[in-house]
Design a protein around this motif. Sequence first.
Motif, PDB file in Angstrom:
ATOM      1  N   PHE A   1     -28.604-137.956 -78.234  1.00  0.00           N
ATOM      2  CA  PHE A   1     -27.288-138.144 -77.614  1.00  0.00           C
ATOM      3  C   PHE A   1     -26.191-137.481 -78.421  1.00  0.00           C
ATOM      4  O   PHE A   1     -26.438-136.966 -79.520  1.00  0.00           O
ATOM      5  CB  PHE A   1     -26.992-139.635 -77.420  1.00  0.00           C
ATOM      6  CG  PHE A   1     -26.738-140.403 -78.695  1.00  0.00           C
ATOM      7  CD1 PHE A   1     -27.796-140.905 -79.437  1.00  0.00           C
ATOM      8  CD2 PHE A   1     -25.440-140.622 -79.158  1.00  0.00           C
ATOM      9  CE1 PHE A   1     -27.566-141.617 -80.611  1.00  0.00           C
ATOM     10  CE2 PHE A   1     -25.204-141.341 -80.322  1.00  0.00           C
ATOM     11  CZ  PHE A   1     -26.266-141.853 -81.053  1.00  0.00           C
TER      12      PHE A   1
ATOM     13  N   LYS B   1     -29.628-136.129 -83.729  1.00  0.00           N
ATOM     14  CA  LYS B   1     -28.817-137.311 -83.379  1.00  0.00           C
ATOM     15  C   LYS B   1     -29.623-138.037 -82.325  1.00  0.00           C
ATOM     16  O   LYS B   1     -29.456-137.822 -81.122  1.00  0.00           O
ATOM     17  CB  LYS B   1     -27.445-136.884 -82.864  1.00  0.00           C
ATOM     18  CG  LYS B   1     -26.451-138.025 -82.805  1.00  0.00           C
ATOM     19  CD  LYS B   1     -25.055-137.498 -82.503  1.00  0.00           C
ATOM     20  CE  LYS B   1     -24.071-138.627 -82.378  1.00  0.00           C
ATOM     21  NZ  LYS B   1     -23.809-139.337 -83.647  1.00  0.00           N
TER      22      LYS B   1
ATOM     23  N   GLY C   1     -22.311-144.544 -89.030  1.00  0.00           N
ATOM     24  CA  GLY C   1     -21.886-143.668 -87.930  1.00  0.00           C
ATOM     25  C   GLY C   1     -20.885-142.631 -88.377  1.00  0.00           C
ATOM     26  O   GLY C   1     -20.098-142.133 -87.573  1.00  0.00           O
ATOM     27  N   GLU C   2     -20.879-142.305 -89.666  1.00  0.00           N
ATOM     28  CA  GLU C   2     -19.871-141.358 -90.174  1.00  0.00           C
ATOM     29  C   GLU C   2     -20.422-140.579 -91.373  1.00  0.00           C
ATOM     30  O   GLU C   2     -21.338-141.035 -92.054  1.00  0.00           O
ATOM     31  CB  GLU C   2     -18.619-142.105 -90.689  1.00  0.00           C
ATOM     32  CG  GLU C   2     -18.096-143.203 -89.830  1.00  0.00           C
ATOM     33  CD  GLU C   2     -18.748-144.554 -90.085  1.00  0.00           C
ATOM     34  OE1 GLU C   2     -19.741-144.648 -90.849  1.00  0.00           O
ATOM     35  OE2 GLU C   2     -18.294-145.534 -89.488  1.00  0.00           O
ATOM     36  N   ASN C   3     -19.797-139.430 -91.664  1.00  0.00           N
ATOM     37  CA  ASN C   3     -20.026-138.753 -92.944  1.00  0.00           C
ATOM     38  C   ASN C   3     -18.974-139.234 -93.940  1.00  0.00           C
ATOM     39  O   ASN C   3     -18.020-139.921 -93.565  1.00  0.00           O
ATOM     40  CB  ASN C   3     -19.943-137.224 -92.770  1.00  0.00           C
ATOM     41  CG  ASN C   3     -21.086-136.689 -91.936  1.00  0.00           C
ATOM     42  OD1 ASN C   3     -20.898-136.170 -90.844  1.00  0.00           O
ATOM     43  ND2 ASN C   3     -22.304-136.836 -92.457  1.00  0.00           N
TER      44      ASN C   3
ATOM     45  N   GLY D   1     -22.467-133.416 -89.637  1.00  0.00           N
ATOM     46  CA  GLY D   1     -21.330-133.832 -88.820  1.00  0.00           C
ATOM     47  C   GLY D   1     -20.404-132.693 -88.428  1.00  0.00           C
ATOM     48  O   GLY D   1     -20.098-131.825 -89.255  1.00  0.00           O
ATOM     49  N   ILE D   2     -19.944-132.746 -87.177  1.00  0.00           N
ATOM     50  CA  ILE D   2     -19.016-131.719 -86.694  1.00  0.00           C
ATOM     51  C   ILE D   2     -17.608-131.991 -87.232  1.00  0.00           C
ATOM     52  O   ILE D   2     -16.904-131.076 -87.655  1.00  0.00           O
ATOM     53  CB  ILE D   2     -19.079-131.644 -85.155  1.00  0.00           C
ATOM     54  CG1 ILE D   2     -20.447-131.065 -84.739  1.00  0.00           C
ATOM     55  CG2 ILE D   2     -17.932-130.816 -84.595  1.00  0.00           C
ATOM     56  CD1 ILE D   2     -20.762-131.144 -83.277  1.00  0.00           C
ATOM     57  N   THR D   3     -17.249-133.265 -87.317  1.00  0.00           N
ATOM     58  CA  THR D   3     -15.936-133.610 -87.902  1.00  0.00           C
ATOM     59  C   THR D   3     -15.926-133.262 -89.392  1.00  0.00           C
ATOM     60  O   THR D   3     -14.925-132.765 -89.928  1.00  0.00           O
ATOM     61  CB  THR D   3     -15.635-135.102 -87.704  1.00  0.00           C
ATOM     62  OG1 THR D   3     -16.006-135.484 -86.378  1.00  0.00           O
ATOM     63  CG2 THR D   3     -14.170-135.421 -87.951  1.00  0.00           C
ATOM     64  N   ARG D   4     -17.049-133.492 -90.041  1.00  0.00           N
ATOM     65  CA  ARG D   4     -17.229-133.118 -91.467  1.00  0.00           C
ATOM     66  C   ARG D   4     -16.966-131.614 -91.608  1.00  0.00           C
ATOM     67  O   ARG D   4     -16.236-131.177 -92.500  1.00  0.00           O
ATOM     68  CB  ARG D   4     -18.660-133.455 -91.874  1.00  0.00           C
ATOM     69  CG  ARG D   4     -19.118-132.963 -93.235  1.00  0.00           C
ATOM     70  CD  ARG D   4     -20.603-133.250 -93.421  1.00  0.00           C
ATOM     71  NE  ARG D   4     -21.115-132.786 -94.698  1.00  0.00           N
ATOM     72  CZ  ARG D   4     -21.432-131.512 -94.963  1.00  0.00           C
ATOM     73  NH1 ARG D   4     -21.289-130.591 -94.029  1.00  0.00           N
ATOM     74  NH2 ARG D   4     -21.897-131.172 -96.151  1.00  0.00           N
TER      75      ARG D   4
ATOM     76  N   THR E   1     -15.611-139.472 -91.986  1.00  0.00           N
ATOM     77  CA  THR E   1     -15.305-138.633 -90.820  1.00  0.00           C
ATOM     78  C   THR E   1     -16.376-138.804 -89.741  1.00  0.00           C
ATOM     79  O   THR E   1     -17.559-138.982 -90.029  1.00  0.00           O
ATOM     80  CB  THR E   1     -15.274-137.127 -91.203  1.00  0.00           C
ATOM     81  OG1 THR E   1     -16.576-136.724 -91.649  1.00  0.00           O
ATOM     82  CG2 THR E   1     -14.221-136.850 -92.260  1.00  0.00           C
TER      83      THR E   1
HETATM   84  C1  LIG Z   1     -25.032-141.295 -88.674  1.00  0.00           C
HETATM   85  C2  LIG Z   1     -23.839-140.442 -88.348  1.00  0.00           C
HETATM   86  N1  LIG Z   1     -23.380-139.586 -89.294  1.00  0.00           N
HETATM   87  C3  LIG Z   1     -22.305-138.785 -89.076  1.00  0.00           C
HETATM   88  C4  LIG Z   1     -21.625-138.835 -87.872  1.00  0.00           C
HETATM   89  C5  LIG Z   1     -20.435-137.909 -87.702  1.00  0.00           C
HETATM   90  O1  LIG Z   1     -20.828-136.853 -86.860  1.00  0.00           O
HETATM   91  P1  LIG Z   1     -19.743-136.072 -85.959  1.00  0.00           P
HETATM   92  O2  LIG Z   1     -19.365-136.999 -84.862  1.00  0.00           O
HETATM   93  O3  LIG Z   1     -20.451-134.862 -85.477  1.00  0.00           O
HETATM   94  O4  LIG Z   1     -18.581-135.764 -86.867  1.00  0.00           O
HETATM   95  C6  LIG Z   1     -22.052-139.707 -86.840  1.00  0.00           C
HETATM   96  C7  LIG Z   1     -21.310-139.722 -85.529  1.00  0.00           C
HETATM   97  N2  LIG Z   1     -21.383-141.008 -84.874  1.00  0.00           N
HETATM   98  C8  LIG Z   1     -21.157-140.980 -83.439  1.00  0.00           C
HETATM   99  C9  LIG Z   1     -21.713-142.217 -82.763  1.00  0.00           C
HETATM  100  C10 LIG Z   1     -20.972-143.486 -83.083  1.00  0.00           C
HETATM  101  C11 LIG Z   1     -21.572-144.668 -82.326  1.00  0.00           C
HETATM  102  O5  LIG Z   1     -21.289-145.789 -82.759  1.00  0.00           O
HETATM  103  O6  LIG Z   1     -22.308-144.468 -81.340  1.00  0.00           O
HETATM  104  C12 LIG Z   1     -19.687-140.725 -83.121  1.00  0.00           C
HETATM  105  O7  LIG Z   1     -18.835-140.773 -84.057  1.00  0.00           O
HETATM  106  O8  LIG Z   1     -19.409-140.405 -81.948  1.00  0.00           O
HETATM  107  C13 LIG Z   1     -23.176-140.505 -87.083  1.00  0.00           C
HETATM  108  O9  LIG Z   1     -23.658-141.351 -86.142  1.00  0.00           O
END
Ligand SMILES: Cc1[nH+]cc(COP(=O)(O)O)c(CN[C@@H](CCC(=O)O)C(=O)O)c1O
Length: 306
Positions: free
Chosen positions: A36, A158, A195-197, A218-221, A254
């Motif tokens: 997803f 993911k 759910g974040e970096n 991570g894309i936000t990272r 992030t």
């Molecule tokens: C484990 C994990 N690490 C890093 C990230 C940051 O990735 P990015 O969104 O590409 O910067 C996310 C996004 N977590 C997604 C899901 C959250 C949820 O609770 O479901 C999100 O931020 O959409 C993670 O789930």
Amino acid sequence: AFDETGKIWFNGEFVNWKDANIHVLSHVVHYGSSVFEGIRCYNTKKGSAILRLREHVERLFNSGKIYRMEIPYTVDEICDAIIETVKVNNLKDCYIRPIAFRGYRELGVYPLNCPMDTVIAAWEWGKYLGDDAIENGVDIGVSTWRRMAPNTLPNMAKAGANYMNSQLAKMESVSNGFDEAIMLDYHGTVSEGSGENIFLVKDGELYTPHASLSLLSGITRDSIAKLAQDMGIKVNEEAIPREMLYLADEIFMTGTAAEVTPVRSVDGIKIGNGKRGEITEKLQTKFFNIVGGVEEDEHGWLTFIE
Ligand SMILES: Cc1[nH+]cc(COP(=O)(O)O)c(CN[C@@H](CCC(=O)O)C(=O)O)c1O
């Protein structure tokens, strides 16, 4: 809670929210066989725009490829379907959740006889870690649950199943009174949140664990790293010992949902002055100005919804 009045894109058709159902014996329900994305659409001054749409959709297909999933659409078709899903629901500011999963035909671990189903939903989702988290930061705790070791579950995908690991860390951290968990990796160095970096600031430079080792790339990272480089702030990707968390001048997390969330304490130890740090605020302001259409989108990250 969802308002349940919207339309959901389901295998190429829009269906009513309450009709978007699957059989309880679908493969994904029993074995976690889904990939997803989380994507945000922002109501900028110049209209609604989706942040880094193509990167997210390409990552969805990459996650599927790792699991030998044949999503029966192209990247362009899913990008267009995402834009349509935002439009058909008249959403301005929203969170978009594309998911592809093994559907209903037979049970048993072997997944390749089951059909692939593809769904796109969108809804308004506020601040991931609470309204005041963006300004006042959050308290995080190091979880006793580690991120998945290499060659166990692929951190680069993911995938739904990875979030059984995230859930364990999140439940433990919340039960210990924290807002969020930070996990260590197989080697015991800092990995990512549930759910974040994560980024640390020390002596004016950013530090973050290597992408794709024990964490989601991570894309936000990536966005924040690029904005930091634009500002002449050095970004160091390296193994970060747990104790470095305590010695950081600033920490922030992030993610698409979390955006840029300052961390004010780790394991009850105050980080810096216990408030949002200066560099964190600079990067956060730049990020929100770009997604808000207030500053030029120099990296071309925004896809406007006409
Ligand atoms: C484990 C994990 N690490 C890093 C990230 C940051 O990735 P990015 O969104 O590409 O910067 C996310 C996004 N977590 C997604 C899901 C959250 C949820 O609770 O479901 C999100 O931020 O959409 C993670 O789930």
